[in-house]
Design a protein around this motif. Sequence first.
Motif, PDB file in Angstrom:
ATOM      1  N   THR A 245       0.840  -1.199   0.000  1.00  0.00           N
ATOM      2  CA  THR A 245       0.000   0.000   0.000  1.00  0.00           C
ATOM      3  C   THR A 245       0.872   1.246   0.000  1.00  0.00           C
ATOM      4  O   THR A 245       0.594   2.221  -0.720  1.00  0.00           O
ATOM      5  CB  THR A 245      -0.931   0.006   1.228  1.00  0.00           C
ATOM      6  N   ALA A 246       1.948   1.212   0.807  1.00  0.00           N
ATOM      7  CA  ALA A 246       2.860   2.362   0.860  1.00  0.00           C
ATOM      8  C   ALA A 246       3.556   2.563  -0.483  1.00  0.00           C
ATOM      9  O   ALA A 246       3.727   3.706  -0.938  1.00  0.00           O
ATOM     10  CB  ALA A 246       3.890   2.148   1.968  1.00  0.00           C
ATOM     11  N   ARG A 247       3.944   1.476  -1.130  1.00  0.00           N
ATOM     12  CA  ARG A 247       4.592   1.583  -2.439  1.00  0.00           C
ATOM     13  C   ARG A 247       3.615   2.149  -3.470  1.00  0.00           C
ATOM     14  O   ARG A 247       3.978   2.996  -4.298  1.00  0.00           O
ATOM     15  CB  ARG A 247       5.104   0.221  -2.896  1.00  0.00           C
ATOM     16  N   ASN A 248       2.369   1.693  -3.404  1.00  0.00           N
ATOM     17  CA  ASN A 248       1.347   2.247  -4.290  1.00  0.00           C
ATOM     18  C   ASN A 248       1.219   3.753  -4.086  1.00  0.00           C
ATOM     19  O   ASN A 248       1.109   4.526  -5.045  1.00  0.00           O
ATOM     20  CB  ASN A 248      -0.013   1.599  -4.022  1.00  0.00           C
ATOM     21  N   ALA A 249       1.224   4.159  -2.808  1.00  0.00           N
ATOM     22  CA  ALA A 249       1.088   5.582  -2.490  1.00  0.00           C
ATOM     23  C   ALA A 249       2.219   6.388  -3.119  1.00  0.00           C
ATOM     24  O   ALA A 249       1.985   7.444  -3.723  1.00  0.00           O
ATOM     25  CB  ALA A 249       1.080   5.780  -0.976  1.00  0.00           C
ATOM     26  N   ALA A 250       3.438   5.882  -2.991  1.00  0.00           N
ATOM     27  CA  ALA A 250       4.592   6.589  -3.569  1.00  0.00           C
ATOM     28  C   ALA A 250       4.463   6.688  -5.085  1.00  0.00           C
ATOM     29  O   ALA A 250       4.731   7.738  -5.680  1.00  0.00           O
ATOM     30  CB  ALA A 250       5.881   5.873  -3.176  1.00  0.00           C
ATOM     31  N   GLU A 251       4.033   5.604  -5.721  1.00  0.00           N
ATOM     32  CA  GLU A 251       3.884   5.596  -7.179  1.00  0.00           C
ATOM     33  C   GLU A 251       2.759   6.529  -7.629  1.00  0.00           C
ATOM     34  O   GLU A 251       2.784   7.064  -8.738  1.00  0.00           O
ATOM     35  CB  GLU A 251       3.607   4.171  -7.665  1.00  0.00           C
ATOM     36  N   GLN A 252       1.768   6.704  -6.767  1.00  0.00           N
ATOM     37  CA  GLN A 252       0.632   7.571  -7.085  1.00  0.00           C
ATOM     38  C   GLN A 252       0.888   9.033  -6.723  1.00  0.00           C
ATOM     39  O   GLN A 252       0.017   9.882  -6.909  1.00  0.00           O
ATOM     40  CB  GLN A 252      -0.618   7.074  -6.349  1.00  0.00           C
ATOM     41  N   GLY A 253       2.080   9.306  -6.202  1.00  0.00           N
ATOM     42  CA  GLY A 253       2.417  10.670  -5.829  1.00  0.00           C
ATOM     43  C   GLY A 253       1.837  11.095  -4.497  1.00  0.00           C
ATOM     44  O   GLY A 253       1.706  12.288  -4.217  1.00  0.00           O
ATOM     45  N   ARG A 254       1.513  10.139  -3.643  1.00  0.00           N
ATOM     46  CA  ARG A 254       0.968  10.436  -2.325  1.00  0.00           C
ATOM     47  C   ARG A 254       2.072  10.337  -1.274  1.00  0.00           C
ATOM     48  O   ARG A 254       3.119   9.714  -1.499  1.00  0.00           O
ATOM     49  CB  ARG A 254      -0.177   9.469  -1.993  1.00  0.00           C
ATOM     50  N   GLU A 255       1.832  10.917  -0.113  1.00  0.00           N
ATOM     51  CA  GLU A 255       2.824  10.903   0.950  1.00  0.00           C
ATOM     52  C   GLU A 255       2.849   9.549   1.660  1.00  0.00           C
ATOM     53  O   GLU A 255       1.823   8.871   1.769  1.00  0.00           O
ATOM     54  CB  GLU A 255       2.518  12.002   1.977  1.00  0.00           C
ATOM     55  N   VAL A 256       4.029   9.178   2.130  1.00  0.00           N
ATOM     56  CA  VAL A 256       4.190   7.938   2.891  1.00  0.00           C
ATOM     57  C   VAL A 256       4.752   8.289   4.262  1.00  0.00           C
ATOM     58  O   VAL A 256       5.759   8.992   4.370  1.00  0.00           O
ATOM     59  CB  VAL A 256       5.123   6.946   2.175  1.00  0.00           C
ATOM     60  N   PHE A 257       4.095   7.794   5.315  1.00  0.00           N
ATOM     61  CA  PHE A 257       4.495   8.064   6.694  1.00  0.00           C
ATOM     62  C   PHE A 257       4.753   6.738   7.405  1.00  0.00           C
ATOM     63  O   PHE A 257       4.063   5.746   7.160  1.00  0.00           O
ATOM     64  CB  PHE A 257       3.389   8.818   7.436  1.00  0.00           C
ATOM     65  N   ALA A 258       5.723   6.725   8.307  1.00  0.00           N
ATOM     66  CA  ALA A 258       6.030   5.510   9.055  1.00  0.00           C
ATOM     67  C   ALA A 258       6.305   5.850  10.512  1.00  0.00           C
ATOM     68  O   ALA A 258       6.946   6.856  10.815  1.00  0.00           O
ATOM     69  CB  ALA A 258       7.238   4.801   8.442  1.00  0.00           C
ATOM     70  N   VAL A 259       5.818   4.990  11.395  1.00  0.00           N
ATOM     71  CA  VAL A 259       5.983   5.182  12.832  1.00  0.00           C
ATOM     72  C   VAL A 259       7.084   4.257  13.337  1.00  0.00           C
ATOM     73  O   VAL A 259       6.992   3.033  13.184  1.00  0.00           O
ATOM     74  CB  VAL A 259       4.675   4.866  13.579  1.00  0.00           C
ATOM     75  N   PRO A 260       8.145   4.802  13.927  1.00  0.00           N
ATOM     76  CA  PRO A 260       9.201   3.934  14.453  1.00  0.00           C
ATOM     77  C   PRO A 260       8.704   3.162  15.669  1.00  0.00           C
ATOM     78  O   PRO A 260       7.830   3.626  16.404  1.00  0.00           O
ATOM     79  CB  PRO A 260      10.302   4.926  14.847  1.00  0.00           C
ATOM     80  N   GLY A 261       9.259   1.978  15.842  1.00  0.00           N
ATOM     81  CA  GLY A 261       8.895   1.156  17.000  1.00  0.00           C
ATOM     82  C   GLY A 261      10.129   0.565  17.625  1.00  0.00           C
ATOM     83  O   GLY A 261      11.260   0.849  17.221  1.00  0.00           O
ATOM     84  N   TYR A 267       7.832  -6.391  14.053  1.00  0.00           N
ATOM     85  CA  TYR A 267       6.792  -5.564  13.423  1.00  0.00           C
ATOM     86  C   TYR A 267       7.189  -4.095  13.351  1.00  0.00           C
ATOM     87  O   TYR A 267       6.402  -3.250  12.930  1.00  0.00           O
ATOM     88  CB  TYR A 267       5.469  -5.758  14.165  1.00  0.00           C
ATOM     89  N   SER A 268       8.430  -3.802  13.725  1.00  0.00           N
ATOM     90  CA  SER A 268       8.990  -2.473  13.500  1.00  0.00           C
ATOM     91  C   SER A 268       9.800  -2.437  12.204  1.00  0.00           C
ATOM     92  O   SER A 268      10.162  -1.359  11.730  1.00  0.00           O
ATOM     93  CB  SER A 268       9.906  -2.067  14.664  1.00  0.00           C
ATOM     94  N   ARG A 269      10.073  -3.608  11.646  1.00  0.00           N
ATOM     95  CA  ARG A 269      10.952  -3.667  10.477  1.00  0.00           C
ATOM     96  C   ARG A 269      10.335  -3.027   9.242  1.00  0.00           C
ATOM     97  O   ARG A 269      11.040  -2.433   8.430  1.00  0.00           O
ATOM     98  CB  ARG A 269      11.317  -5.127  10.192  1.00  0.00           C
ATOM     99  N   GLY A 270       9.028  -3.166   9.086  1.00  0.00           N
ATOM    100  CA  GLY A 270       8.365  -2.551   7.950  1.00  0.00           C
ATOM    101  C   GLY A 270       8.494  -1.033   7.960  1.00  0.00           C
ATOM    102  O   GLY A 270       8.956  -0.434   6.978  1.00  0.00           O
ATOM    103  N   PRO A 271       8.096  -0.385   9.072  1.00  0.00           N
ATOM    104  CA  PRO A 271       8.280   1.067   9.141  1.00  0.00           C
ATOM    105  C   PRO A 271       9.734   1.498   8.979  1.00  0.00           C
ATOM    106  O   PRO A 271      10.014   2.495   8.302  1.00  0.00           O
ATOM    107  CB  PRO A 271       7.741   1.408  10.539  1.00  0.00           C
ATOM    108  N   PHE A 272      10.685   0.765   9.592  1.00  0.00           N
ATOM    109  CA  PHE A 272      12.095   1.121   9.443  1.00  0.00           C
ATOM    110  C   PHE A 272      12.530   1.019   7.976  1.00  0.00           C
ATOM    111  O   PHE A 272      13.298   1.847   7.482  1.00  0.00           O
ATOM    112  CB  PHE A 272      12.977   0.224  10.316  1.00  0.00           C
ATOM    113  N   LYS A 273      12.033   0.008   7.286  1.00  0.00           N
ATOM    114  CA  LYS A 273      12.354  -0.160   5.869  1.00  0.00           C
ATOM    115  C   LYS A 273      11.842   1.033   5.061  1.00  0.00           C
ATOM    116  O   LYS A 273      12.540   1.549   4.175  1.00  0.00           O
ATOM    117  CB  LYS A 273      11.715  -1.459   5.360  1.00  0.00           C
ATOM    118  N   LEU A 274      10.644   1.498   5.388  1.00  0.00           N
ATOM    119  CA  LEU A 274      10.078   2.659   4.706  1.00  0.00           C
ATOM    120  C   LEU A 274      10.869   3.922   5.020  1.00  0.00           C
ATOM    121  O   LEU A 274      11.121   4.748   4.139  1.00  0.00           O
ATOM    122  CB  LEU A 274       8.610   2.848   5.109  1.00  0.00           C
ATOM    123  N   LEU A 275      11.274   4.062   6.280  1.00  0.00           N
ATOM    124  CA  LEU A 275      12.040   5.246   6.682  1.00  0.00           C
ATOM    125  C   LEU A 275      13.372   5.315   5.933  1.00  0.00           C
ATOM    126  O   LEU A 275      13.808   6.390   5.510  1.00  0.00           O
ATOM    127  CB  LEU A 275      12.269   5.242   8.193  1.00  0.00           C
TER     128      LEU A 275
END
Length: 369
Positions: A245-261, A267-275
């Motif tokens: 979903t986050a990759r789709n957002a980036a491709e669509q020109g939308r903002e991507v936000f991630a919460v560190p954990g 389950y923190s690895r996904g947000p860290f990968k996005l960051l």
Amino acid sequence: MDEEIAYWVGFSVFPGIGPVRFKLLLDYFGTARAAWKASGSTLKNIKLGERLTDEFIDFRRDFDVDDYLGQLEKERVSVLTLNDPKYPALLKQISDAPFLLYIKGHNNKEPINLERTIAVVGTRQITPYGAHVTQRLVQGLVAYGFTIVSGMAYGVDAAAHASAIDAGGKTIAVLGCGIDIIAPPSNARLYHQIGEEGHGAIVSEMPLGLRPNKGLFPARNRIISGLSLGVVVTEGADDSGALITARNAAEQGREVFAVPGPITSPYSRGPFKLLKSGAKLVESVEDIIEELGISNTSKTSKAGYFAKPKGETKEEEKILALLADRQRHIDEIVTASGLTASNAAATLTILEMKGIIKDYGEKTYGICS
């Protein structure tokens, strides 16, 4: 229902016609009715494909449009075509926007704000930390007048929808199955709250009766991001569907936000990968508001969320009591509170996201002034 729209509905049920092929048909024939009634030879000539054309001819011979429309009416489901003025403007901007949406949303006393929408997604294996963070961010976003979009799956999705409802906001659930299918069954209460009790709308591009399967979720995810100004991932593994979903957002020109954990949580690895890929780090709801260029003065009357609440757990109460008189370094907080370092760090992060405390530099925390 308008006869032309009925043919749009018919094409939405046939599995071989998606947004790209439907546009091809509409561009060539001018109307869905003309495309539906076209001869097999004509359809093959416009490169629809021999096999697909034969399958479509068999399908339209057996498909009873009137019976299907009756099922929609019985389920209290409406449809929205891509050329309808009410079609969500943000979703219409994406290259593969659904040509038809099925919608279930009743008793909405206030209109759903489709201009200020944001997706909140994440793992199905939600942790207490993820649940708390999701709840607090959603409450803050609702206070700014946002409609919360998610996929009504287990975990973060369900928490996002429920938090929006609890905060008095609206939420949109995008399904990866027919709109008449409650999946997972454990979310039946949410389904009824959103689709029938005035808390938002349920949306799908899938025909009635289509059961969920993994192959449908990528298509569902592009709608979640397409409906939204941005996507917030609160928790997820490094192979989480939320990252699609986050990759789709980036491709669509939308903002991507991630919460560190916590770095110890898978389950923190996904947000860290996005960051690491350039997503905006979110410590508080204001990080989202700032990135989207929304004024802090645009909080709604629900902004009571931003008052300083008391601690909601024993850990929070201990830390707030220590910070009541002065700022303290995290090491001092750990020693004085008796909490483990990881527990203290997680609690401090949650209190920060609530807007109660802040890091005044080098892990020295104090109550927000």
